[in-house]
Design an enzyme around this catalytic site. Structure first.
Site, mmCIF file in Angstrom:
data_model
loop_
_atom_site.group_PDB
_atom_site.id
_atom_site.type_symbol
_atom_site.label_atom_id
_atom_site.label_comp_id
_atom_site.label_asym_id
_atom_site.label_seq_id
_atom_site.Cartn_x
_atom_site.Cartn_y
_atom_site.Cartn_z
ATOM 1 N N ASP A 1 0.807 -1.219 0.000
ATOM 2 C CA ASP A 1 0.000 0.000 0.000
ATOM 3 C C ASP A 1 0.840 1.268 0.000
ATOM 4 O O ASP A 1 0.328 2.357 -0.235
ATOM 5 C CB ASP A 1 -0.859 0.049 1.276
ATOM 6 C CG ASP A 1 -2.134 -0.747 1.141
ATOM 7 O OD1 ASP A 1 -2.578 -0.975 0.009
ATOM 8 O OD2 ASP A 1 -2.692 -1.137 2.187
HETATM 9 C C1 GLC Z 1 -1.388 -3.708 5.514
HETATM 10 C C2 GLC Z 1 -2.639 -3.805 4.678
HETATM 11 C C3 GLC Z 1 -2.447 -4.713 3.497
HETATM 12 C C4 GLC Z 1 -1.206 -4.353 2.770
HETATM 13 C C5 GLC Z 1 -0.001 -4.294 3.674
HETATM 14 C C6 GLC Z 1 1.238 -3.809 2.980
HETATM 15 O O1 GLC Z 1 -1.191 -4.916 6.181
HETATM 16 O O2 GLC Z 1 -3.716 -4.272 5.446
HETATM 17 O O3 GLC Z 1 -3.561 -4.640 2.659
HETATM 18 O O4 GLC Z 1 -1.039 -5.300 1.765
HETATM 19 O O5 GLC Z 1 -0.260 -3.431 4.743
HETATM 20 O O6 GLC Z 1 1.200 -2.461 2.698
HETATM 21 C C1 GLC Z 2 -0.380 2.591 5.920
HETATM 22 C C2 GLC Z 2 0.451 1.408 6.370
HETATM 23 C C3 GLC Z 2 0.166 0.185 5.558
HETATM 24 C C4 GLC Z 2 -1.299 -0.037 5.426
HETATM 25 C C5 GLC Z 2 -2.017 1.221 4.963
HETATM 26 C C6 GLC Z 2 -3.496 0.959 4.910
HETATM 27 O O1 GLC Z 2 0.019 2.985 4.670
HETATM 28 O O2 GLC Z 2 1.822 1.663 6.310
HETATM 29 O O3 GLC Z 2 0.793 -0.917 6.173
HETATM 30 O O4 GLC Z 2 -1.536 -1.055 4.535
HETATM 31 O O5 GLC Z 2 -1.731 2.277 5.818
HETATM 32 O O6 GLC Z 2 -4.262 2.075 4.865
#
Ligand code: GLC
Ligand code: GLC
Length: 811
Positions: free
Chosen positions: A483
């Site tokens: 993300d």
């Molecule tokens: C969080 C989110 C997931 C994403 C991950 C890496 O765990 O829930 O959807 O893939 O972060 O950014």
């Molecule tokens: C932030 C976190 C990531 C997560 C995302 C979801 O970017 O670092 O882990 O997946 O929020 O909104």
């Protein structure tokens, strides 16, 4: 350093000090009503949706941490205390917390009184039961008072902590007998109320927070408790609470108990009122009556235990390694269930207001859970697919209560659609229920626009095919699994969300990770086409998969490892040519899991590079070297300080992809070494460094560049649970559900001599005894089922509901 121990026989983790390195929590509830409870009694409860139906308040970022919960104060002749230590923090002569499967019991003893608070959500019950047992361990008669405490949330948790001009006026309660009813907004559009009952006559009660505490007191010093006397306050606006005061006399050695129920009731519109302004309590009474006595609690608890025993019996391991056994048999599947239920919505780190159920998250969560309750996985798949767009894209999240896509977050995460193929295939492989593909499923929640689930999968597949970039690799969109790798965002404004802002609408930035995921799950889609007799469709899809494989080898390999992406300008990300962020974990895992580069020898190279450049004593970091400054073309990943989260933290979610990739190339020692590096039971001895619970995974462990290397954050709600379960049970122990049976293909450390897995599969039970006399990592020599030698390593579906003895010889 340890703060407790595993009691495997009782399937509990036992904590022997309230001062754990961080609150160590447990989840209560498995259907509609949920609670979180820490080892000091902190936490909160909600019905189905942590944002919209919050029963009790919880303040994040509170000082001290973990302050607020369902508390039971004992007033003993001027002295007062709480068995979980918080919030009063009076010294305890004894303390023990047992977190079990769906229940928690906290025992404290002081000045001759032993108090045990047992909390659980009974099966098919919309509420929490708290039973407080009190025993006089002294030689004198004790006259004490027991005060309960919960603070009600005015239902919508977000509104509750932002809209004070309204909320300080709306709070309403009713009190009848020993029951406190919280009925804020019931007068208008709500058809639900909460109640908090006690099964004893009351000496008094309080329902107004200020009257209970005193305006300037904390929960450690409520004025009613210091006075030893309830004030019988009736909340009107401000902050409604529920507190019962019960007088108890105990002779030496005597024990007694009180049952409290914190429940949720919904009434149909025409049955809302008993008389004008007085709520209809019929349903609450029925719930309270179920827990009138001590034996009611025992019965419900034992039902809960057998429910869990049954769930956990679907896959059990007997091996030489206790830590492994307890992860596989108890704690990992337990965490999988919690992540399945709650996605990323409510934990001690997720506030339960910002995020509903994730499209990608929930599809991955069900991988770890589908063998336990396939019916619920089926329902979840349909719910998720119903939020898909007609073009195959998807809402990134939806709210569990409304089952509607979340507009605030929207879509555009281009890996999302593929996870629906991954999740659905796992469900069909587990159950053989190909019929799910014919279910009519809406697009974007609109029942007038529905198509078969198979059609949804097809649109998922083609959403990738229709959105390729200049190298024939998938366009990344807002982000893929990571993300925080936001290649179209270009945010320079502090309050913009990296996930929802897209300042440059380029069709250039591509993801090698999505390419790997596509090649990994493409064969599932192709097989489903074939089984529906769509051979041309299958051939076309195969050509797309082949093309993606070629594109990945041509444009997605960087010499020693797989590239991560191309950015908005077409520049490489995760390449040796980059100044920072030269190698990323995700494509090494997924491309090798997909088999890309295995026969060319590139997979070995990629995994060796991962080991050499990313591995640390605490696990594999997400990328390296970390970004030392903010890169506008990369987005959030470079916003984190080095070593944390996606910027070179150990993101436990994707460590198992490397374990699985190692298993693909047959390196069982490596696969298991990586497994034991992050599996929490193996980290129990370093709880002081790791800090989060030794029985569940955390999302992230600080990486080698972090100031606090080895420290975990964000435990419980993480895709880590499901993927580690898959890595250990399927790739390492090697019991893999397939379309037509169970494939047996372990990849283990060479030193292992034998192990046994008992696996329930489509109604039959297979007791699979695996021996390894040659001390190999991989390779099945023979498989016998009930004495008959098989010609391959796939156990056919017997379908007779009986127990089958399977002998597997490796070598
Ligand atoms: C969080 C989110 C997931 C994403 C991950 C890496 O765990 O829930 O959807 O893939 O972060 O950014
Ligand atoms: C932030 C976190 C990531 C997560 C995302 C979801 O970017 O670092 O882990 O997946 O929020 O909104």
């Amino acid at each position: 350093m340890k703060y407790g121990f595993f009691d495997d026989a009782n399937q509990e983790y036992v904590i022997h000090t309230p001062q754990t390195p961080y609150p160590w929590i447990n989840y209560l509830g498995n259907e509609r009503f949920f609670g979180l409870i820490s080892n000091t009694g902190g936490g909160y409860a909600f019905y189905r949706d942590a944002r919209l139906r919050r029963l009790t308040r919880y303040r994040y970022n509170n000082i001290p941490v973990d302050n607020g919960g369902r508390y039971f104060y004992i007033y003993d002749d001027g002295d007062y205390w709480t068995p979980g230590w918080m919030p009063v923090k009076r010294e305890l002569e004894q303390y023990e917390c047992r977190h079990g499967l769906g229940y928690t019991s906290i025992m404290g003893e002081r000045r001759g009184i032993r108090a045990t608070q047992l909390a659980f959500v009974p099966l098919s019950f919309d509420g929490e039961v708290h039973q407080v047992k009190l025993q006089n361990t002294s030689l004198q008669t004790k006259k004490i008072k027991l005060f309960s405490f919960v603070e009600f949330c005015l239902w919508n948790a977000y509104d509750d902590m932002t809209n004070f001009q309204r909320n300080l006026n709306t709070g309403e309660v009713e009190i009848q007998d020993s029951v406190i009813y919280h009925k804020t907004e019931y007068r208008e559009r709500r058809n639900h109320y909460a109640f908090f009952s006690a099964n004893r006559p009351l000496a008094g009660y309080d329902t107004d927070c200020e009257a209970f505490l005193g305006l300037y007191n904390g929960l450690d010093q409520p004025q009613t408790i210091t006075a030893g006397q309830a004030s019988n306050s009736i909340a009107s606006g401000w902050s409604p609470i529920g507190s019962h005061c019960i007088e108890i006399t105990l002779e030496p050695g005597e024990e007694t108990s009180c049952n409290f129920v914190l429940g949720y009731v919904e009434n149909p519109e025409e049955e809302k009122w008993e008389s004008p302004g007085i709520i209809n309590k019929k349903r609450a009474h029925a719930m309270i009556a179920q827990f009138a006595d001590e034996t009611d609690v025992e019965r419900a608890l034992s039902e809960l235990r057998s429910y869990w025993n049954d769930l956990l019996s679907k896959y059990t391991l007997q091996s030489h390694d206790d830590k492994l056994n307890r992860m596989v048999n108890i704690w990992n599947p337990y965490q999988c269930m919690v992540t399945f239920n709650l996605s990323r919505s409510a934990s001690y780190f997720e506030s339960g207001i910002g995020r509903g159920m994730g499209f990608r998250d929930s599809n991955q969560d069900l991988l770890g859970f589908v063998h336990q309750i396939p019916e619920r996985a089926r329902e979840r798949i349909i719910d998720i697919a119903s939020t898909q767009f007609e073009n195959g894209g998807a809402y990134h999240q939806y709210q569990p209560l409304t089952k509607k896509g979340n507009h605030e977050v929207g879509g555009g995460f281009n890996d999302d659609p593929l996870w629906l193929i991954v999740g659905t295939s796992a469900y069909i492989k587990e159950t053989g229920d190909f019929g799910i593909l014919d279910e009519q499923v809406p697009f974007d929640g609109n029942v007038d626009r529905a198509a078969s689930l198979f059609e949804h999968l097809k649109r998922s597949f083609y959403h990738v095919v229709d959105n390729l970039g200049p190298h024939g690799l998938p366009l990344i969109g807002r982000a893929d699994w990571n993300d925080c790798l936001n290649l179209n965002c270009f945010s320079a404004t502090p309050d913009e969300s990296y996930q929802t802002t897209q300042n440059l609408e380029g069709r250039i930035a591509e993801s090698v990770f999505i390419a790997g995921l596509f090649v990994y799950t493409g064969p599932d889609f192709i097989e489903l086409c074939k089984r529906r007799g769509l051979n041309e469709e299958a051939a076309t899809a195969q050509a797309h998969v082949d093309r993606m494989r070629t594109a990945t080898l041509e444009h997605g390999f960087d010499g020693e490892w797989f590239l991560r992406a191309y950015d908005h300008y077409g520049n490489k990300i995760g390449s040796k040519d980059c100044e920072e962020g030269q190698i990323f974990i995700e494509p090494q895992g997924f491309c090798v899991m997909a088999g890309i580069g295995v026969k060319e020898g590139l997979a070995h190279k990629a995994l060796d590079s991962t080991r050499d450049r990313l591995e640390t004593p605490y696990g594999i970091v997400l990328q390296h070297p970390p970004y030392s400054r903010y890169y506008m073309n990369l987005g959030e990943i470079s916003s984190y300080p080095p070593g944390y989260k996606e910027n070179a933290g150990i993101f436990c979610h994707n460590n198992p992809w490397i374990m699985m990739a190692e298993a693909v190339i047959g390196r069982g020692d490596r696969a298991f070494e990586l497994y034991s590096k992050i599996a929490p039971a193996y980290l129990e001895d370093i709880s002081d460094i790791h800090r989060t619970e030794p029985y569940v995974y955390a999302q992230m462990i600080a990486g080698k560049d972090a100031v606090r290397e080895g420290e975990a954050k964000n435990s419980w709600l993480t895709g880590t649970a499901a993927w580690n379960f898959i890595a250990i049970t399927q790739s390492i122990l090697g019991i893999q559900p397939e379309w037509d049976g169970l494939r047996i293909d372990p990849c283990i450390p060479k030193s292992w001599g034998e192990f046994t897995v008992t696996r329930v599969f489509r109604g039959d039970t297979y007791v699979i005894h695996i021996t390894n006399p040659q001390h190999v990592s991989k390779g099945v020599a023979t498989v016998t089922v009930d004495g008959t030698v098989l010609t391959n390593n796939i156990l056919p579906v017997a379908g007779d509901g009986t127990i089958h003895q399977v002998k597997v010889l490796l070598g």
